[in-house]
Design a protein around this motif. Structure first.
Motif, short mmCIF file in Angstrom:
data_model
loop_
_atom_site.label_atom_id
_atom_site.label_comp_id
_atom_site.label_asym_id
_atom_site.label_seq_id
_atom_site.Cartn_x
_atom_site.Cartn_y
_atom_site.Cartn_z
N VAL A 67 0.84 -1.19 0.00
CA VAL A 67 0.00 0.00 0.00
C VAL A 67 0.88 1.25 0.00
O VAL A 67 1.72 1.44 0.89
N LEU A 68 0.68 2.08 -1.01
CA LEU A 68 1.46 3.31 -1.16
C LEU A 68 0.85 4.48 -0.40
O LEU A 68 1.56 5.30 0.17
N SER A 69 -0.49 4.58 -0.46
CA SER A 69 -1.16 5.73 0.16
C SER A 69 -2.63 5.42 0.40
O SER A 69 -3.18 4.49 -0.18
N GLY A 70 -3.24 6.24 1.24
CA GLY A 70 -4.66 6.10 1.53
C GLY A 70 -4.93 4.98 2.52
O GLY A 70 -4.01 4.38 3.09
N GLU A 71 -6.21 4.75 2.74
CA GLU A 71 -6.68 3.67 3.61
C GLU A 71 -7.92 3.08 2.96
O GLU A 71 -8.78 3.83 2.49
N TYR A 72 -8.01 1.75 2.91
CA TYR A 72 -9.16 1.09 2.31
C TYR A 72 -9.32 -0.28 2.94
O TYR A 72 -8.46 -0.75 3.69
N VAL A 73 -10.45 -0.90 2.65
CA VAL A 73 -10.76 -2.22 3.20
C VAL A 73 -10.53 -3.26 2.11
O VAL A 73 -10.93 -3.06 0.96
N VAL A 74 -9.87 -4.35 2.49
CA VAL A 74 -9.65 -5.48 1.59
C VAL A 74 -10.32 -6.69 2.24
O VAL A 74 -10.07 -6.98 3.41
N GLY A 75 -11.15 -7.36 1.49
CA GLY A 75 -11.71 -8.63 1.95
C GLY A 75 -10.90 -9.75 1.34
O GLY A 75 -10.68 -9.77 0.12
N ILE A 76 -10.41 -10.65 2.18
CA ILE A 76 -9.66 -11.82 1.71
C ILE A 76 -10.27 -13.03 2.37
O ILE A 76 -10.28 -13.11 3.61
N ASP A 77 -10.82 -13.93 1.57
CA ASP A 77 -11.55 -15.09 2.09
C ASP A 77 -12.72 -14.54 2.92
O ASP A 77 -13.48 -13.75 2.40
N ASP A 78 -12.83 -14.91 4.17
CA ASP A 78 -13.95 -14.46 5.00
C ASP A 78 -13.56 -13.35 5.97
O ASP A 78 -14.31 -13.03 6.89
N GLU A 79 -12.40 -12.75 5.79
CA GLU A 79 -11.92 -11.71 6.70
C GLU A 79 -11.86 -10.36 5.99
O GLU A 79 -11.60 -10.29 4.79
N GLU A 80 -12.08 -9.29 6.76
CA GLU A 80 -11.92 -7.93 6.27
C GLU A 80 -10.73 -7.30 6.97
O GLU A 80 -10.57 -7.44 8.17
N TYR A 81 -9.91 -6.57 6.20
CA TYR A 81 -8.73 -5.91 6.74
C TYR A 81 -8.72 -4.46 6.28
O TYR A 81 -8.89 -4.19 5.10
N THR A 82 -8.51 -3.54 7.21
CA THR A 82 -8.29 -2.15 6.85
C THR A 82 -6.78 -1.99 6.68
O THR A 82 -6.01 -2.32 7.59
#
Length: 129
Positions: A67-82
């Motif tokens: 991640v270079l910049s900003g903040e976002y949510v990634v869903g991978i499998d059944d988990e969410e990560y900010t």
């Protein structure tokens, strides 16, 4: 005997960005890949606009992201990560994943993948809200 690749420098002004078809508000620029002489990997830069989302999908190949910049949510499998600037991710081949930028700032990340074909399959449902 294979020929050694030549060094390559690409300037940021030389990178062309295009909208990612299935994603609303995401653009991609290919920085280095096989067509530019890289024998094994491609690196791409993605931008995720504020409010943008990428539907659930799988890829045939693994993805390493930074991640270079900003903040976002990634869903991978059944988990969410900010995730935010400086975070790294491994998305294994065949694992369902998606993206959502709920912030006011764009998110940007580098993604490295092996060269070669990569089939992308959309999953029926969109990203979780």
């Amino acid at each position: 005997m294979s020929q050694r690749p030549k060094p390559l420098i690409r300037r940021s002004d030389d990178i062309e960005y295009e909208d990612v078809g299935a994603a609303d508000g995401m653009s991609k620029g290919v920085l280095i890949d096989e067509s530019r002489g890289a024998p094994n990997f491609a690196i791409r830069r993605f931008e995720l606009d504020p409010g943008a989302s990428v539907p659930e999908h799988t890829n045939e190949v693994e993805h390493e992201q930074y991640v270079l910049s900003g903040e976002y949510v990634v869903g991978i499998d059944d988990e969410e990560y900010t995730v935010s600037e400086g975070d790294s991710l491994l998305i294994p081949a065949g694992v369902v994943h998606w993206y959502r930028n709920e912030g006011d700032e764009p998110g940007a990340f580098i993604c490295a993948v092996p060269n070669g074909d990569d089939e992308i399959e959309l999953v029926e449902e969109g990203p979780k809200s």
